[in-house]
Design a protein around this motif. Structure first.
Motif, PDB file in Angstrom:
ATOM      1  N   ALA A  25       0.828  -1.203   0.000  1.00 43.19           N
ATOM      2  CA  ALA A  25       0.000   0.000   0.000  1.00 43.19           C
ATOM      3  C   ALA A  25       0.860   1.250   0.000  1.00 43.19           C
ATOM      4  N   HIS A  26       0.984   1.866  -1.171  1.00 39.38           N
ATOM      5  CA  HIS A  26       1.602   3.189  -1.296  1.00 39.38           C
ATOM      6  C   HIS A  26       1.098   3.802  -2.595  1.00 39.38           C
ATOM      7  N   PRO A  27       0.762   5.101  -2.585  1.00 38.52           N
ATOM      8  CA  PRO A  27       0.184   5.703  -3.786  1.00 38.52           C
ATOM      9  C   PRO A  27       1.149   5.919  -4.943  1.00 38.52           C
ATOM     10  N   ASP A  28       2.462   5.773  -4.706  1.00 37.83           N
ATOM     11  CA  ASP A  28       3.443   6.036  -5.752  1.00 37.83           C
ATOM     12  C   ASP A  28       4.198   4.759  -6.092  1.00 37.83           C
ATOM     13  N   ALA A  29       4.153   4.365  -7.350  1.00 37.33           N
ATOM     14  CA  ALA A  29       4.838   3.150  -7.790  1.00 37.33           C
ATOM     15  C   ALA A  29       6.353   3.268  -7.704  1.00 37.33           C
ATOM     16  N   ARG A  30       6.871   4.503  -7.513  1.00 37.87           N
ATOM     17  CA  ARG A  30       8.319   4.709  -7.385  1.00 37.87           C
ATOM     18  C   ARG A  30       8.760   4.728  -5.929  1.00 37.87           C
ATOM     19  N   SER A  31       7.872   4.427  -5.014  1.00 33.45           N
ATOM     20  CA  SER A  31       8.153   4.532  -3.581  1.00 33.45           C
ATOM     21  C   SER A  31       9.040   3.398  -3.089  1.00 33.45           C
ATOM     22  N   LEU A  32       9.592   3.592  -1.886  1.00 41.22           N
ATOM     23  CA  LEU A  32      10.355   2.535  -1.222  1.00 41.22           C
ATOM     24  C   LEU A  32       9.458   1.330  -0.965  1.00 41.22           C
ATOM     25  N   THR A  33       8.216   1.573  -0.588  1.00 39.79           N
ATOM     26  CA  THR A  33       7.270   0.477  -0.373  1.00 39.79           C
ATOM     27  C   THR A  33       7.140  -0.377  -1.620  1.00 39.79           C
ATOM     28  N   ALA A  34       6.937   0.253  -2.773  1.00 37.46           N
ATOM     29  CA  ALA A  34       6.811  -0.486  -4.023  1.00 37.46           C
ATOM     30  C   ALA A  34       8.110  -1.215  -4.373  1.00 37.46           C
ATOM     31  N   ALA A  35       9.248  -0.561  -4.128  1.00 36.63           N
ATOM     32  CA  ALA A  35      10.537  -1.194  -4.425  1.00 36.63           C
ATOM     33  C   ALA A  35      10.741  -2.448  -3.585  1.00 36.63           C
ATOM     34  N   LEU A  36      10.391  -2.382  -2.307  1.00 41.17           N
ATOM     35  CA  LEU A  36      10.562  -3.544  -1.432  1.00 41.17           C
ATOM     36  C   LEU A  36       9.578  -4.653  -1.793  1.00 41.17           C
ATOM     37  N   GLN A 114       3.238  -5.130   3.111  1.00 45.51           N
ATOM     38  CA  GLN A 114       4.252  -4.080   2.960  1.00 45.51           C
ATOM     39  C   GLN A 114       3.586  -2.714   3.005  1.00 45.51           C
ATOM     40  N   PHE A 115       4.025  -1.861   3.943  1.00 43.94           N
ATOM     41  CA  PHE A 115       3.378  -0.548   4.062  1.00 43.94           C
ATOM     42  C   PHE A 115       4.262   0.437   4.814  1.00 43.94           C
ATOM     43  N   PRO A 116       4.021   1.733   4.608  1.00 47.39           N
ATOM     44  CA  PRO A 116       4.659   2.750   5.436  1.00 47.39           C
ATOM     45  C   PRO A 116       3.806   2.990   6.684  1.00 47.39           C
ATOM     46  N   LEU A 117       4.447   3.229   7.802  1.00 46.50           N
ATOM     47  CA  LEU A 117       3.725   3.545   9.030  1.00 46.50           C
ATOM     48  C   LEU A 117       3.299   5.008   8.968  1.00 46.50           C
ATOM     49  N   TRP A 118       1.999   5.241   8.912  1.00 47.60           N
ATOM     50  CA  TRP A 118       1.442   6.596   8.846  1.00 47.60           C
ATOM     51  C   TRP A 118       0.627   6.855  10.108  1.00 47.60           C
ATOM     52  N   TRP A 119       1.016   7.890  10.833  1.00 45.70           N
ATOM     53  CA  TRP A 119       0.330   8.221  12.080  1.00 45.70           C
ATOM     54  C   TRP A 119       0.138   6.990  12.958  1.00 45.70           C
ATOM     55  N   PHE A 120       1.254   6.266  13.137  1.00 42.27           N
ATOM     56  CA  PHE A 120       1.317   5.135  14.059  1.00 42.27           C
ATOM     57  C   PHE A 120       0.396   3.980  13.668  1.00 42.27           C
ATOM     58  N   SER A 121       0.037   3.893  12.407  1.00 41.61           N
ATOM     59  CA  SER A 121      -0.842   2.825  11.956  1.00 41.61           C
ATOM     60  C   SER A 121      -0.617   2.576  10.466  1.00 41.61           C
ATOM     61  N   VAL A 122      -1.469   1.739   9.895  1.00 42.04           N
ATOM     62  CA  VAL A 122      -1.385   1.433   8.470  1.00 42.04           C
ATOM     63  C   VAL A 122      -2.087   2.524   7.668  1.00 42.04           C
ATOM     64  N   PRO A 123      -1.739   2.707   6.392  1.00 41.68           N
ATOM     65  CA  PRO A 123      -2.504   3.616   5.537  1.00 41.68           C
ATOM     66  C   PRO A 123      -3.984   3.217   5.497  1.00 41.68           C
ATOM     67  N   ALA A 124      -4.842   4.206   5.325  1.00 43.42           N
ATOM     68  CA  ALA A 124      -6.281   3.958   5.374  1.00 43.42           C
ATOM     69  C   ALA A 124      -6.720   2.889   4.384  1.00 43.42           C
ATOM     70  N   ILE A 125      -6.103   2.864   3.197  1.00 44.39           N
ATOM     71  CA  ILE A 125      -6.502   1.890   2.186  1.00 44.39           C
ATOM     72  C   ILE A 125      -6.200   0.466   2.646  1.00 44.39           C
ATOM     73  N   LEU A 126      -5.116   0.282   3.393  1.00 46.19           N
ATOM     74  CA  LEU A 126      -4.785  -1.034   3.924  1.00 46.19           C
ATOM     75  C   LEU A 126      -5.714  -1.396   5.078  1.00 46.19           C
ATOM     76  N   LYS A 127      -6.037  -0.426   5.921  1.00 46.15           N
ATOM     77  CA  LYS A 127      -7.014  -0.688   6.982  1.00 46.15           C
ATOM     78  C   LYS A 127      -8.341  -1.108   6.366  1.00 46.15           C
ATOM     79  N   GLY A 128      -8.717  -0.472   5.248  1.00 49.37           N
ATOM     80  CA  GLY A 128      -9.941  -0.849   4.566  1.00 49.37           C
ATOM     81  C   GLY A 128      -9.883  -2.252   3.990  1.00 49.37           C
ATOM     82  N   TRP A 129      -8.701  -2.665   3.546  1.00 47.51           N
ATOM     83  CA  TRP A 129      -8.534  -4.039   3.068  1.00 47.51           C
ATOM     84  C   TRP A 129      -8.753  -5.016   4.212  1.00 47.51           C
ATOM     85  N   LEU A 130      -8.166  -4.735   5.368  1.00 44.55           N
ATOM     86  CA  LEU A 130      -8.362  -5.591   6.534  1.00 44.55           C
ATOM     87  C   LEU A 130      -9.832  -5.608   6.948  1.00 44.55           C
TER      88      LEU A 130
END
Length: 268
Positions: A25-36, A114-130
């Motif tokens: 979960a990251h909005p940019d395909a060039r992000s570290l999240t996407a790379a990992l 795979q996700f970045p920690l945003w405000w001490f939690s998962v991105p909203a889109i990942l929380k929505g997946w869960l």
């Protein structure tokens, strides 16, 4: 198709490899999240495993739970999300996107999130997946034994998390709180609750400051963790047994490890 899914199989994978789902979960395909996420897919395929991916932003995953998730639920009734989820499962009226993700989880032997920690939690889109995928009678419910049982039991899960804080600040005395406790609601409250075997997370501190040399070091460390995806010992969370917990789901006195307190009480 309602998702961005890839699956590749090699002869070695068919012969004896395992099956891995990567959710990222990251909005940019060039992000570290996407790379990992890409590194993990390449590494695991190279080791002979089958890999499928759910790139939630590319899929434009619907993050909110609402009445549209339950087309079989009477529109004039109050939306009881748990009851509607049970009803959708029992009547086969789950939406196609949720059914596809549940099927991927059934298919997988291991899951990497795979996700970045945003405000001490998962991105909203990942929380929505869960929220939407881990529905009633699939991940929880009367027929699903929590904390160690259920349909997802036996699957390994690894959180791969990037964050901007320095390692000491999320250590035992860090101002942000220990990273193990920040991730506890996800690792224990969602993943272990639904029966999955949770591995120690792979974490990348000070992610925005990572340079090329830093990335090479992170990539090497990640490859080492991926090599142990199916052999590494999971976190020793306590299963829900009468020996350890009361009927009120409270740990019995004397069952804790010496010196354990707080969330650490639930590690055997």
């Amino acid at each position: 198709m309602t998702e961005n899914t890839t699956e590749q199989t090699t002869p070695r994978a068919r012969a004896g490899g395992r099956r891995v789902l990567i959710v990222h979960a990251h909005p940019d395909a060039r992000s570290l999240t996407a790379a990992l996420a890409g590194l993990a897919a390449e590494e695991l395929r190279g080791a002979g495993h089958q890999v499928r991916t759910s790139d939630l932003y590319a899929m434009k995953w619907k993050a909110t739970t609402d009445a549209d998730d339950f087309p079989g639920w009477p529109r004039d009734d109050r939306l009881d999300v748990m009851g509607a989820s049970h009803h959708a499962h029992d009547t086969g009226t789950l939406t196609a996107d949720v059914r596809e993700e549940q099927e991927k989880l059934r298919w997988a032997d291991a899951v990497i999130i795979q996700f970045p920690l945003w405000w001490f939690s998962v991105p909203a889109i990942l929380k929505g997946w869960l929220d939407r995928v881990f529905g009633a009678d699939f991940a929880y419910g009367p027929g699903v034994r929590p904390y160690g049982g259920g349909e997802l039991a036996g699957r390994r899960v690894l959180l791969s998390v990037t964050h901007g804080a320095g390692a000491p600040s999320v250590g035992p005395r860090g101002i942000h709180g220990p990273l193990s406790e920040l991730l506890f609601p996800i690792q224990h409250g969602v993943l272990f609750f639904t029966g999955m075997s949770v591995l120690e997370p792979f974490t990348v501190p000070k992610a925005p400051e990572l340079d090329e040399a830093g990335f090479r070091a992170v990539a090497a460390a990640y490859r080492a963790r991926l090599a142990g995806l199916f052999t590494e010992r999971p976190l020793p969370y306590r299963r829900l047994t009468e020996e350890d917990y009361t009927r009120e789901l409270e740990l019995r006195l004397g069952r804790e490890r010496p010196g354990a307190s707080g969330l650490g009480l639930h590690l055997a």
